[in-house]
Design a protein around this motif. Sequence first.
Motif, PDB file in Angstrom:
ATOM      1  N   LYS A  47       0.826  -1.207   0.000  1.00  0.00           N
ATOM      2  CA  LYS A  47       0.000   0.000   0.000  1.00  0.00           C
ATOM      3  C   LYS A  47       0.862   1.260   0.000  1.00  0.00           C
ATOM      4  N   LEU A  48       1.919   1.242   0.777  1.00  0.00           N
ATOM      5  CA  LEU A  48       2.798   2.410   0.849  1.00  0.00           C
ATOM      6  C   LEU A  48       3.503   2.647  -0.486  1.00  0.00           C
ATOM      7  N   SER A  49       3.868   1.564  -1.146  1.00  0.00           N
ATOM      8  CA  SER A  49       4.470   1.696  -2.481  1.00  0.00           C
ATOM      9  C   SER A  49       3.464   2.272  -3.463  1.00  0.00           C
ATOM     10  N   ASP A  50       2.216   1.806  -3.376  1.00  0.00           N
ATOM     11  CA  ASP A  50       1.171   2.315  -4.267  1.00  0.00           C
ATOM     12  C   ASP A  50       0.909   3.806  -4.027  1.00  0.00           C
ATOM     13  N   LEU A  51       1.176   4.270  -2.813  1.00  0.00           N
ATOM     14  CA  LEU A  51       1.013   5.686  -2.499  1.00  0.00           C
ATOM     15  C   LEU A  51       2.153   6.537  -3.060  1.00  0.00           C
ATOM     16  N   GLY A  52       3.163   5.875  -3.603  1.00  0.00           N
ATOM     17  CA  GLY A  52       4.262   6.600  -4.223  1.00  0.00           C
ATOM     18  C   GLY A  52       5.530   6.677  -3.406  1.00  0.00           C
ATOM     19  N   HIS A  53       5.559   6.014  -2.268  1.00  0.00           N
ATOM     20  CA  HIS A  53       6.764   6.025  -1.444  1.00  0.00           C
ATOM     21  C   HIS A  53       7.786   5.009  -1.961  1.00  0.00           C
ATOM     22  N   ILE A  54       9.027   5.221  -1.626  1.00  0.00           N
ATOM     23  CA  ILE A  54      10.107   4.292  -1.985  1.00  0.00           C
ATOM     24  C   ILE A  54      10.191   3.262  -0.864  1.00  0.00           C
ATOM     25  N   VAL A  55       9.817   2.045  -1.155  1.00  0.00           N
ATOM     26  CA  VAL A  55       9.672   1.013  -0.124  1.00  0.00           C
ATOM     27  C   VAL A  55      10.558  -0.177  -0.479  1.00  0.00           C
ATOM     28  N   GLU A  56      11.366  -0.617   0.477  1.00  0.00           N
ATOM     29  CA  GLU A  56      12.259  -1.753   0.238  1.00  0.00           C
ATOM     30  C   GLU A  56      12.539  -2.474   1.550  1.00  0.00           C
ATOM     31  N   GLU A  57      12.873  -3.741   1.435  1.00  0.00           N
ATOM     32  CA  GLU A  57      13.246  -4.498   2.628  1.00  0.00           C
ATOM     33  C   GLU A  57      14.556  -3.956   3.170  1.00  0.00           C
ATOM     34  N   ALA A  58      14.619  -3.755   4.459  1.00  0.00           N
ATOM     35  CA  ALA A  58      15.820  -3.221   5.094  1.00  0.00           C
ATOM     36  C   ALA A  58      15.775  -3.555   6.580  1.00  0.00           C
ATOM     37  N   ARG A  59      16.954  -3.709   7.171  1.00  0.00           N
ATOM     38  CA  ARG A  59      17.027  -4.125   8.570  1.00  0.00           C
ATOM     39  C   ARG A  59      18.003  -3.234   9.340  1.00  0.00           C
ATOM     40  N   PRO A  60      17.572  -2.636  10.424  1.00  0.00           N
ATOM     41  CA  PRO A  60      18.517  -1.890  11.260  1.00  0.00           C
ATOM     42  C   PRO A  60      19.627  -2.811  11.771  1.00  0.00           C
ATOM     43  N   ASP A  61      20.827  -2.294  11.858  1.00  0.00           N
ATOM     44  CA  ASP A  61      21.989  -3.096  12.250  1.00  0.00           C
ATOM     45  C   ASP A  61      22.308  -2.847  13.724  1.00  0.00           C
ATOM     46  N   PHE A  62      21.802  -3.728  14.573  1.00  0.00           N
ATOM     47  CA  PHE A  62      22.102  -3.643  15.999  1.00  0.00           C
ATOM     48  C   PHE A  62      21.913  -5.015  16.617  1.00  0.00           C
ATOM     49  N   ASN A  63      22.396  -5.173  17.839  1.00  0.00           N
ATOM     50  CA  ASN A  63      22.281  -6.442  18.556  1.00  0.00           C
ATOM     51  C   ASN A  63      20.948  -6.451  19.298  1.00  0.00           C
ATOM     52  N   PHE A  64      19.957  -7.117  18.696  1.00  0.00           N
ATOM     53  CA  PHE A  64      18.605  -7.128  19.246  1.00  0.00           C
ATOM     54  C   PHE A  64      18.570  -7.703  20.659  1.00  0.00           C
ATOM     55  N   ALA A  65      19.225  -8.831  20.879  1.00  0.00           N
ATOM     56  CA  ALA A  65      19.196  -9.473  22.196  1.00  0.00           C
ATOM     57  C   ALA A  65      19.836  -8.586  23.249  1.00  0.00           C
ATOM     58  N   GLU A  66      20.938  -7.935  22.894  1.00  0.00           N
ATOM     59  CA  GLU A  66      21.624  -7.066  23.853  1.00  0.00           C
ATOM     60  C   GLU A  66      20.763  -5.857  24.197  1.00  0.00           C
ATOM     61  N   LEU A  67      20.210  -5.210  23.196  1.00  0.00           N
ATOM     62  CA  LEU A  67      19.417  -4.001  23.451  1.00  0.00           C
ATOM     63  C   LEU A  67      18.173  -4.313  24.275  1.00  0.00           C
ATOM     64  N   THR A  68      17.406  -5.313  23.858  1.00  0.00           N
ATOM     65  CA  THR A  68      16.153  -5.593  24.565  1.00  0.00           C
ATOM     66  C   THR A  68      16.400  -6.103  25.976  1.00  0.00           C
ATOM     67  N   SER A  69      17.385  -6.976  26.137  1.00  0.00           N
ATOM     68  CA  SER A  69      17.669  -7.516  27.464  1.00  0.00           C
ATOM     69  C   SER A  69      18.134  -6.423  28.414  1.00  0.00           C
ATOM     70  N   GLN A  70      19.079  -5.610  27.963  1.00  0.00           N
ATOM     71  CA  GLN A  70      19.608  -4.560  28.829  1.00  0.00           C
ATOM     72  C   GLN A  70      18.567  -3.486  29.107  1.00  0.00           C
ATOM     73  N   ALA A  71      17.801  -3.102  28.085  1.00  0.00           N
ATOM     74  CA  ALA A  71      16.784  -2.068  28.275  1.00  0.00           C
ATOM     75  C   ALA A  71      15.699  -2.537  29.232  1.00  0.00           C
ATOM     76  N   PHE A  72      15.236  -3.781  29.072  1.00  0.00           N
ATOM     77  CA  PHE A  72      14.184  -4.290  29.940  1.00  0.00           C
ATOM     78  C   PHE A  72      14.668  -4.354  31.381  1.00  0.00           C
ATOM     79  N   ARG A  73      15.901  -4.795  31.569  1.00  0.00           N
ATOM     80  CA  ARG A  73      16.425  -4.903  32.921  1.00  0.00           C
ATOM     81  C   ARG A  73      16.742  -3.542  33.522  1.00  0.00           C
ATOM     82  N   LEU A  74      17.111  -2.603  32.693  1.00  0.00           N
ATOM     83  CA  LEU A  74      17.289  -1.230  33.170  1.00  0.00           C
ATOM     84  C   LEU A  74      15.951  -0.660  33.623  1.00  0.00           C
ATOM     85  N   LEU A  75      14.919  -0.910  32.838  1.00  0.00           N
ATOM     86  CA  LEU A  75      13.576  -0.453  33.168  1.00  0.00           C
ATOM     87  C   LEU A  75      13.108  -1.040  34.493  1.00  0.00           C
TER      88      LEU A  75
END
Length: 474
Positions: free
Chosen positions: A286-314
Amino acid sequence: MLNRDEWLQQDLVGLAALAEAGEISRRDILLSAIAQIEAQNPAINAVVLTQFEEALDALDKTAETSRFTGMPYLLKDLHAPAKGMALSNGSEMFRGTDMGFDSTTVSRLRAAGFGLLGRTASPEFGLTITTESKAWGKTRNPWNTDLSAGGSSGGAAAAVSSGMLPAAHATDSAGSIRIPAAYNGLVGLKPTRGVNAIGPHRGDPNFGMSHEHAVTRTVRDCAALLDVTAGPDQGCPYFTATPEGGFEALLKRAPGTLRIGFLTDRFDGKAIHSASAQAVSLTAKKLSDLGHIVEEARPDFNFAELTSQAFRLLVGSLAGFFPPEFAAGPMEGFEPMTQRTMRYAAGVSLHQYLARYAAVNIEVRKMSAFFDRYDILLTAATNGPAHALGLTSLDQELEFDPFVELLLDLSPFSVPFNASGQPAMTLPVHQTAEGLPIGVQIVGGFGQDGRVMQLAAQLEAISEWRTVAPSSAE
Protein backbone atom coordinates in the motif's frame (compact mmCIF):
# COMPACT_ATOMS: atom_id res chain seq x y z
CA MET A 1 -28.17 11.48 23.73
CA LEU A 2 -26.72 9.50 20.86
CA ASN A 3 -27.80 5.92 20.25
CA ARG A 4 -25.21 3.18 19.74
CA ASP A 5 -25.00 3.51 15.95
CA GLU A 6 -24.72 7.29 16.11
CA TRP A 7 -22.11 7.05 18.84
CA LEU A 8 -19.86 4.68 16.91
CA GLN A 9 -19.85 6.99 13.89
CA GLN A 10 -17.98 9.69 15.81
CA ASP A 11 -14.47 10.15 17.10
CA LEU A 12 -13.49 12.86 19.61
CA VAL A 13 -12.97 15.44 16.90
CA GLY A 14 -16.35 14.55 15.41
CA LEU A 15 -18.13 14.78 18.75
CA ALA A 16 -16.55 18.16 19.40
CA ALA A 17 -17.72 19.37 15.99
CA LEU A 18 -21.29 18.25 16.72
CA ALA A 19 -21.22 20.15 20.00
CA GLU A 20 -19.76 23.29 18.44
CA ALA A 21 -22.44 23.18 15.73
CA GLY A 22 -25.15 22.93 18.39
CA GLU A 23 -26.36 19.55 17.11
CA ILE A 24 -25.99 17.98 20.55
CA SER A 25 -25.26 19.37 23.99
CA ARG A 26 -21.99 18.66 25.70
CA ARG A 27 -23.87 17.19 28.64
CA ASP A 28 -25.64 14.75 26.32
CA ILE A 29 -22.28 13.70 24.90
CA LEU A 30 -21.05 12.89 28.41
CA LEU A 31 -24.30 11.09 29.20
CA SER A 32 -23.95 9.06 25.98
CA ALA A 33 -20.45 7.96 27.05
CA ILE A 34 -21.68 7.04 30.50
CA ALA A 35 -24.45 4.93 28.99
CA GLN A 36 -21.93 3.10 26.77
CA ILE A 37 -19.59 2.43 29.69
CA GLU A 38 -22.44 1.07 31.79
CA ALA A 39 -23.59 -1.16 28.91
CA GLN A 40 -20.22 -2.54 27.79
CA ASN A 41 -18.06 -2.67 30.90
CA PRO A 42 -19.66 -5.62 32.74
CA ALA A 43 -18.49 -8.03 30.01
CA ILE A 44 -15.08 -6.41 29.48
CA ASN A 45 -13.96 -5.07 32.88
CA ALA A 46 -11.99 -2.21 31.36
CA VAL A 47 -13.14 0.63 33.63
CA VAL A 48 -12.26 0.12 37.29
CA LEU A 49 -13.20 3.48 38.80
CA THR A 50 -15.96 5.86 37.76
CA GLN A 51 -16.60 9.51 38.56
CA PHE A 52 -19.63 10.19 36.44
CA GLU A 53 -21.33 12.68 38.73
CA GLU A 54 -18.09 14.56 39.32
CA ALA A 55 -17.57 14.95 35.56
CA LEU A 56 -21.15 16.11 35.01
CA ASP A 57 -20.90 18.56 37.92
CA ALA A 58 -17.64 19.96 36.56
CA LEU A 59 -19.28 20.49 33.18
CA ASP A 60 -22.28 22.23 34.74
CA LYS A 61 -19.93 24.63 36.56
CA THR A 62 -18.00 25.53 33.42
CA ALA A 63 -18.73 29.11 32.46
CA GLU A 64 -16.94 29.12 29.12
CA THR A 65 -16.65 26.28 26.66
CA SER A 66 -13.79 25.38 24.39
CA ARG A 67 -13.47 22.76 21.67
CA PHE A 68 -13.14 19.71 23.92
CA THR A 69 -15.28 20.84 26.83
CA GLY A 70 -17.39 17.90 27.95
CA MET A 71 -15.70 15.39 25.69
CA PRO A 72 -15.45 12.01 27.46
CA TYR A 73 -12.08 10.69 28.55
CA LEU A 74 -10.70 8.02 30.84
CA LEU A 75 -7.36 8.05 32.67
CA LYS A 76 -5.23 4.95 33.04
CA ASP A 77 -4.76 3.61 36.57
CA LEU A 78 -1.00 4.08 36.27
CA HIS A 79 1.29 7.13 36.44
CA ALA A 80 -1.52 9.66 36.06
CA PRO A 81 -2.21 11.39 39.38
CA ALA A 82 -5.47 13.32 39.41
CA LYS A 83 -6.63 15.21 42.47
CA GLY A 84 -9.75 13.61 43.88
CA MET A 85 -9.39 10.47 41.76
CA ALA A 86 -7.81 7.43 43.43
CA LEU A 87 -4.72 5.91 41.79
CA SER A 88 -3.75 2.32 42.63
CA ASN A 89 -1.18 1.68 39.87
CA GLY A 90 -2.94 -1.65 39.44
CA SER A 91 -2.00 -2.78 42.94
CA GLU A 92 -4.29 -4.02 45.68
CA MET A 93 -1.87 -2.44 48.16
CA PHE A 94 -2.61 1.09 46.91
CA ARG A 95 -6.33 0.98 46.19
CA GLY A 96 -8.04 4.20 47.23
CA THR A 97 -4.86 6.30 47.24
CA ASP A 98 -5.44 9.93 46.27
CA MET A 99 -2.14 11.55 45.33
CA GLY A 100 -3.68 14.98 45.94
CA PHE A 101 -2.46 16.68 42.76
CA ASP A 102 -2.80 16.58 39.00
CA SER A 103 0.02 15.47 36.75
CA THR A 104 0.96 17.88 33.98
CA THR A 105 -0.91 15.79 31.42
CA VAL A 106 -4.04 15.60 33.58
CA SER A 107 -3.95 19.33 34.27
CA ARG A 108 -3.79 20.03 30.53
CA LEU A 109 -6.68 17.68 29.84
CA ARG A 110 -8.73 19.43 32.53
CA ALA A 111 -7.82 22.84 31.13
CA ALA A 112 -9.01 21.72 27.70
CA GLY A 113 -12.36 20.81 29.25
CA PHE A 114 -12.33 17.01 28.96
CA GLY A 115 -14.85 15.20 31.12
CA LEU A 116 -12.74 12.75 33.14
CA LEU A 117 -15.13 9.87 33.74
CA GLY A 118 -12.85 7.49 35.65
CA ARG A 119 -9.92 5.14 35.31
CA THR A 120 -9.07 2.13 33.15
CA ALA A 121 -7.39 -1.02 34.41
CA SER A 122 -3.66 -1.69 34.50
CA PRO A 123 -1.68 -4.69 35.76
CA GLU A 124 0.29 -4.13 38.95
CA PHE A 125 2.83 -1.35 38.28
CA GLY A 126 2.41 -2.01 34.55
CA LEU A 127 4.78 -4.97 34.76
CA THR A 128 3.33 -7.16 32.03
CA ILE A 129 1.63 -7.16 28.64
CA THR A 130 -1.76 -8.29 29.84
CA THR A 131 -4.22 -6.40 32.03
CA GLU A 132 -4.98 -8.81 34.83
CA SER A 133 -4.51 -8.04 38.49
CA LYS A 134 -5.39 -9.08 42.00
CA ALA A 135 -6.76 -5.58 42.49
CA TRP A 136 -9.17 -5.44 39.55
CA GLY A 137 -9.46 -8.88 37.96
CA LYS A 138 -9.18 -9.70 34.26
CA THR A 139 -9.74 -7.18 31.49
CA ARG A 140 -11.07 -9.05 28.47
CA ASN A 141 -10.48 -8.40 24.80
CA PRO A 142 -13.76 -7.26 23.17
CA TRP A 143 -12.90 -9.17 19.99
CA ASN A 144 -12.73 -12.45 21.94
CA THR A 145 -13.31 -12.38 25.68
CA ASP A 146 -11.12 -15.45 26.24
CA LEU A 147 -8.13 -13.40 25.08
CA SER A 148 -6.03 -10.70 26.68
CA ALA A 149 -6.62 -7.02 25.93
CA GLY A 150 -2.86 -6.55 26.13
CA GLY A 151 -1.00 -4.44 28.61
CA SER A 152 -0.32 -2.46 30.37
CA SER A 153 -2.88 -0.09 28.79
CA GLY A 154 -5.29 -2.96 28.18
CA GLY A 155 -8.13 -1.32 30.07
CA ALA A 156 -7.85 1.79 27.91
CA ALA A 157 -7.73 -0.21 24.68
CA ALA A 158 -10.62 -2.48 25.65
CA ALA A 159 -12.73 0.55 26.58
CA VAL A 160 -12.13 2.14 23.19
CA SER A 161 -12.43 -0.99 21.04
CA SER A 162 -15.69 -1.95 22.78
CA GLY A 163 -17.04 1.47 21.82
CA MET A 164 -17.35 2.95 25.29
CA LEU A 165 -15.64 6.12 24.05
CA PRO A 166 -13.45 7.14 21.11
CA ALA A 167 -10.11 7.54 22.91
CA ALA A 168 -8.47 7.01 26.29
CA HIS A 169 -5.26 7.90 28.10
CA ALA A 170 -2.45 5.34 27.97
CA THR A 171 1.21 4.95 28.94
CA ASP A 172 4.13 3.07 27.37
CA SER A 173 7.44 1.95 28.89
CA ALA A 174 7.96 -1.24 26.87
CA GLY A 175 5.07 -1.24 24.39
CA SER A 176 2.17 -0.61 26.75
CA ILE A 177 0.37 1.69 24.29
CA ARG A 178 1.27 -0.14 21.09
CA ILE A 179 0.63 -3.74 22.19
CA PRO A 180 -2.95 -3.14 23.43
CA ALA A 181 -3.63 -1.01 20.36
CA ALA A 182 -2.54 -3.91 18.15
CA TYR A 183 -4.51 -6.50 20.12
CA ASN A 184 -7.68 -4.38 20.01
CA GLY A 185 -7.51 -2.95 16.49
CA LEU A 186 -6.68 0.64 17.40
CA VAL A 187 -4.30 3.49 16.68
CA GLY A 188 -1.61 3.82 19.33
CA LEU A 189 1.25 6.33 19.28
CA LYS A 190 4.19 6.36 21.63
CA PRO A 191 5.43 9.91 21.07
CA THR A 192 9.04 10.97 20.92
CA ARG A 193 10.72 11.25 24.31
CA GLY A 194 10.02 14.69 25.74
CA VAL A 195 7.04 15.62 23.56
CA ASN A 196 4.68 15.08 26.48
CA ALA A 197 5.80 16.33 29.88
CA ILE A 198 5.86 13.70 32.63
CA GLY A 199 5.92 16.02 35.67
CA PRO A 200 5.71 17.13 38.26
CA HIS A 201 6.08 13.80 40.06
CA ARG A 202 8.51 12.35 37.51
CA GLY A 203 11.52 13.91 35.84
CA ASP A 204 13.43 11.52 33.60
CA PRO A 205 11.34 8.37 34.02
CA ASN A 206 13.36 5.21 33.49
CA PHE A 207 16.09 7.02 31.55
CA GLY A 208 13.46 8.41 29.21
CA MET A 209 11.95 5.04 28.32
CA SER A 210 8.53 5.83 29.80
CA HIS A 211 6.03 7.82 27.76
CA GLU A 212 2.33 8.64 27.85
CA HIS A 213 -0.31 9.52 25.31
CA ALA A 214 -3.46 7.67 24.20
CA VAL A 215 -5.15 4.89 22.28
CA THR A 216 -7.64 6.13 19.69
CA ARG A 217 -9.84 4.94 16.86
CA THR A 218 -8.62 7.59 14.41
CA VAL A 219 -5.33 9.25 13.51
CA ARG A 220 -6.82 12.73 13.81
CA ASP A 221 -7.85 12.08 17.42
CA CYS A 222 -4.30 10.94 18.12
CA ALA A 223 -2.97 14.21 16.70
CA ALA A 224 -5.60 16.42 18.35
CA LEU A 225 -4.95 14.93 21.79
CA LEU A 226 -1.21 15.40 21.39
CA ASP A 227 -1.80 19.06 20.59
CA VAL A 228 -3.58 19.35 23.94
CA THR A 229 -0.93 17.64 26.07
CA ALA A 230 2.41 18.31 24.32
CA GLY A 231 5.01 20.77 25.54
CA PRO A 232 7.46 21.21 28.40
CA ASP A 233 6.48 21.95 31.97
CA GLN A 234 8.44 23.86 34.58
CA GLY A 235 11.37 21.84 35.88
CA CYS A 236 11.40 19.20 33.15
CA PRO A 237 14.90 17.85 32.39
CA TYR A 238 14.43 18.09 28.62
CA PHE A 239 11.76 18.46 25.96
CA THR A 240 11.26 17.82 22.25
CA ALA A 241 9.94 20.65 20.13
CA THR A 242 6.60 20.24 18.35
CA PRO A 243 5.64 21.55 14.89
CA GLU A 244 4.42 25.10 14.55
CA GLY A 245 0.65 25.03 14.11
CA GLY A 246 0.32 21.66 15.82
CA PHE A 247 0.08 18.02 14.83
CA GLU A 248 -3.55 18.03 13.72
CA ALA A 249 -2.86 20.73 11.14
CA LEU A 250 -0.04 18.61 9.70
CA LEU A 251 -2.53 15.90 8.75
CA LYS A 252 -3.96 18.20 6.09
CA ARG A 253 -0.67 17.93 4.20
CA ALA A 254 0.90 14.82 2.66
CA PRO A 255 4.35 13.90 3.96
CA GLY A 256 5.93 13.89 0.50
CA THR A 257 7.77 10.90 -0.92
CA LEU A 258 9.31 8.93 1.93
CA ARG A 259 12.00 6.29 1.92
CA ILE A 260 10.61 3.36 3.90
CA GLY A 261 12.40 0.22 5.01
CA PHE A 262 10.47 -2.82 6.19
CA LEU A 263 11.05 -6.29 7.58
CA THR A 264 8.65 -9.22 7.83
CA ASP A 265 10.50 -11.02 10.62
CA ARG A 266 12.12 -10.04 13.91
CA PHE A 267 15.12 -7.75 14.16
CA ASP A 268 17.28 -10.82 14.78
CA GLY A 269 15.91 -12.62 11.71
CA LYS A 270 13.67 -15.08 13.55
CA ALA A 271 10.30 -15.80 11.95
CA ILE A 272 7.08 -14.32 13.32
CA HIS A 273 3.40 -15.27 13.16
CA SER A 274 2.31 -15.54 9.53
CA ALA A 275 -0.55 -13.02 9.97
CA SER A 276 1.87 -10.42 11.36
CA ALA A 277 4.28 -10.97 8.49
CA GLN A 278 1.41 -10.73 6.01
CA ALA A 279 0.23 -7.46 7.60
CA VAL A 280 3.66 -5.94 6.99
CA SER A 281 3.80 -7.15 3.38
CA LEU A 282 0.33 -5.82 2.59
CA THR A 283 1.12 -2.48 4.20
CA ALA A 284 4.41 -2.20 2.33
CA LYS A 285 2.51 -2.73 -0.93
CA LYS A 286 0.00 0.00 0.00
CA LEU A 287 2.80 2.41 0.85
CA SER A 288 4.47 1.70 -2.48
CA ASP A 289 1.17 2.31 -4.27
CA LEU A 290 1.01 5.69 -2.50
CA GLY A 291 4.26 6.60 -4.22
CA HIS A 292 6.76 6.03 -1.44
CA ILE A 293 10.11 4.29 -1.99
CA VAL A 294 9.67 1.01 -0.12
CA GLU A 295 12.26 -1.75 0.24
CA GLU A 296 13.25 -4.50 2.63
CA ALA A 297 15.82 -3.22 5.09
CA ARG A 298 17.03 -4.12 8.57
CA PRO A 299 18.52 -1.89 11.26
CA ASP A 300 21.99 -3.10 12.25
CA PHE A 301 22.10 -3.64 16.00
CA ASN A 302 22.28 -6.44 18.56
CA PHE A 303 18.61 -7.13 19.25
CA ALA A 304 19.20 -9.47 22.20
CA GLU A 305 21.62 -7.07 23.85
CA LEU A 306 19.42 -4.00 23.45
CA THR A 307 16.15 -5.59 24.57
CA SER A 308 17.67 -7.52 27.46
CA GLN A 309 19.61 -4.56 28.83
CA ALA A 310 16.78 -2.07 28.27
CA PHE A 311 14.18 -4.29 29.94
CA ARG A 312 16.42 -4.90 32.92
CA LEU A 313 17.29 -1.23 33.17
CA LEU A 314 13.58 -0.45 33.17
CA VAL A 315 12.82 -3.02 35.86
CA GLY A 316 15.83 -1.92 37.90
CA SER A 317 14.22 1.48 38.32
CA LEU A 318 11.70 -0.13 40.67
CA ALA A 319 14.41 -0.26 43.32
CA GLY A 320 14.03 3.47 43.86
CA PHE A 321 10.44 3.14 45.02
CA PHE A 322 10.99 0.77 47.95
CA PRO A 323 13.67 0.59 50.66
CA PRO A 324 16.15 -2.34 50.38
CA GLU A 325 14.79 -4.02 53.50
CA PHE A 326 11.33 -4.13 51.92
CA ALA A 327 12.45 -6.47 49.11
CA ALA A 328 14.04 -8.76 51.68
CA GLY A 329 10.73 -9.16 53.50
CA PRO A 330 7.64 -11.20 52.69
CA MET A 331 6.04 -8.45 50.50
CA GLU A 332 2.58 -9.78 51.31
CA GLY A 333 -0.19 -8.36 49.19
CA PHE A 334 1.85 -8.02 46.01
CA GLU A 335 1.49 -10.49 43.16
CA PRO A 336 4.02 -13.34 42.78
CA MET A 337 5.78 -12.00 39.69
CA THR A 338 5.77 -8.49 41.13
CA GLN A 339 7.59 -9.83 44.18
CA ARG A 340 10.22 -11.55 42.03
CA THR A 341 10.66 -8.43 39.95
CA MET A 342 11.14 -6.25 43.02
CA ARG A 343 13.67 -8.66 44.47
CA TYR A 344 15.51 -8.65 41.17
CA ALA A 345 15.52 -4.83 41.14
CA ALA A 346 16.80 -4.66 44.72
CA GLY A 347 19.73 -6.90 43.79
CA VAL A 348 20.96 -4.67 40.96
CA SER A 349 24.10 -2.74 41.94
CA LEU A 350 24.70 0.86 40.94
CA HIS A 351 27.54 -0.32 38.69
CA GLN A 352 25.25 -2.81 36.92
CA TYR A 353 22.53 -0.20 36.55
CA LEU A 354 24.77 2.39 34.93
CA ALA A 355 26.59 -0.22 32.83
CA ARG A 356 23.24 -1.28 31.37
CA TYR A 357 22.45 2.31 30.48
CA ALA A 358 25.79 2.55 28.68
CA ALA A 359 25.12 -0.72 26.83
CA VAL A 360 21.68 0.49 25.77
CA ASN A 361 23.19 3.71 24.44
CA ILE A 362 25.67 1.79 22.28
CA GLU A 363 22.97 -0.32 20.65
CA VAL A 364 20.52 2.60 20.29
CA ARG A 365 23.16 4.59 18.39
CA LYS A 366 23.74 1.67 16.06
CA MET A 367 20.02 1.11 15.50
CA SER A 368 19.25 4.78 14.97
CA ALA A 369 21.80 5.02 12.16
CA PHE A 370 19.10 3.32 10.08
CA PHE A 371 17.23 6.64 10.06
CA ASP A 372 20.12 8.43 8.36
CA ARG A 373 19.09 6.54 5.24
CA TYR A 374 15.37 5.88 5.79
CA ASP A 375 12.53 8.14 6.91
CA ILE A 376 10.35 5.34 8.25
CA LEU A 377 10.79 1.78 9.50
CA LEU A 378 7.81 -0.56 9.08
CA THR A 379 7.56 -3.66 11.30
CA ALA A 380 4.90 -5.90 12.75
CA ALA A 381 3.37 -4.49 15.93
CA THR A 382 3.36 -7.81 17.80
CA ASN A 383 4.20 -11.44 17.15
CA GLY A 384 0.67 -12.51 16.30
CA PRO A 385 -2.80 -11.59 17.60
CA ALA A 386 -3.90 -11.29 21.21
CA HIS A 387 -2.71 -14.11 23.44
CA ALA A 388 -4.78 -16.07 25.95
CA LEU A 389 -5.69 -14.65 29.33
CA GLY A 390 -3.40 -15.96 32.05
CA LEU A 391 -0.38 -16.55 29.83
CA THR A 392 1.49 -13.43 30.94
CA SER A 393 -0.30 -12.58 34.18
CA LEU A 394 1.68 -11.66 37.27
CA ASP A 395 -0.01 -14.45 39.22
CA GLN A 396 2.22 -17.32 38.12
CA GLU A 397 5.32 -19.23 39.10
CA LEU A 398 7.75 -18.39 36.28
CA GLU A 399 11.12 -17.05 37.35
CA PHE A 400 12.09 -13.55 36.28
CA ASP A 401 14.33 -14.33 33.29
CA PRO A 402 11.95 -16.80 31.58
CA PHE A 403 9.12 -14.33 32.15
CA VAL A 404 11.07 -11.56 30.39
CA GLU A 405 11.82 -13.90 27.48
CA LEU A 406 8.12 -14.76 27.16
CA LEU A 407 7.19 -11.08 27.00
CA LEU A 408 9.87 -10.33 24.41
CA ASP A 409 8.80 -13.28 22.26
CA LEU A 410 5.20 -12.05 22.15
CA SER A 411 6.27 -8.45 21.65
CA PRO A 412 9.74 -8.22 20.08
CA PHE A 413 9.20 -4.89 18.30
CA SER A 414 8.37 -2.42 21.08
CA VAL A 415 11.24 -2.12 23.55
CA PRO A 416 13.92 -0.85 21.12
CA PHE A 417 11.99 2.36 20.54
CA ASN A 418 11.36 2.99 24.22
CA ALA A 419 15.12 2.76 24.54
CA SER A 420 15.76 5.12 21.61
CA GLY A 421 12.90 7.50 22.44
CA GLN A 422 11.71 7.57 18.82
CA PRO A 423 8.05 7.95 17.79
CA ALA A 424 6.45 4.57 17.14
CA MET A 425 2.83 4.04 16.13
CA THR A 426 0.62 0.97 15.87
CA LEU A 427 -2.00 0.92 13.12
CA PRO A 428 -4.93 -1.58 12.78
CA VAL A 429 -4.22 -2.69 9.24
CA HIS A 430 -5.11 -6.39 9.17
CA GLN A 431 -7.04 -9.27 10.72
CA THR A 432 -6.44 -12.99 11.08
CA ALA A 433 -8.66 -15.56 9.36
CA GLU A 434 -10.58 -15.72 12.66
CA GLY A 435 -11.18 -11.96 12.58
CA LEU A 436 -8.71 -10.92 15.28
CA PRO A 437 -6.90 -7.59 14.86
CA ILE A 438 -3.31 -7.55 13.62
CA GLY A 439 -1.34 -4.32 13.67
CA VAL A 440 1.82 -2.94 12.13
CA GLN A 441 4.23 -0.45 13.64
CA ILE A 442 5.64 2.57 11.86
CA VAL A 443 8.68 4.23 13.41
CA GLY A 444 10.13 7.63 12.57
CA GLY A 445 13.34 9.44 13.35
CA PHE A 446 13.66 11.23 16.66
CA GLY A 447 11.20 14.12 16.82
CA GLN A 448 9.40 13.09 13.63
CA ASP A 449 6.01 12.43 15.23
CA GLY A 450 4.32 14.63 12.66
CA ARG A 451 5.75 12.67 9.75
CA VAL A 452 4.66 9.39 11.35
CA MET A 453 1.11 10.68 11.78
CA GLN A 454 1.01 12.09 8.25
CA LEU A 455 1.92 8.67 6.87
CA ALA A 456 -0.62 7.00 9.17
CA ALA A 457 -3.31 9.38 7.91
CA GLN A 458 -2.43 8.47 4.31
CA LEU A 459 -2.89 4.78 5.08
CA GLU A 460 -6.11 5.45 6.98
CA ALA A 461 -7.56 7.36 4.02
CA ILE A 462 -7.19 4.39 1.66
CA SER A 463 -8.15 1.71 4.18
CA GLU A 464 -11.24 0.41 5.94
CA TRP A 465 -9.97 -0.18 9.44
CA ARG A 466 -12.28 -1.91 11.88
CA THR A 467 -11.71 -0.29 15.25
CA VAL A 468 -14.77 -1.49 17.17
CA ALA A 469 -15.17 -5.16 17.99
CA PRO A 470 -18.20 -6.69 16.21
CA SER A 471 -19.46 -8.39 19.36
CA SER A 472 -19.74 -5.04 21.16
CA ALA A 473 -21.25 -3.23 18.19
CA GLU A 474 -24.40 -5.30 18.26
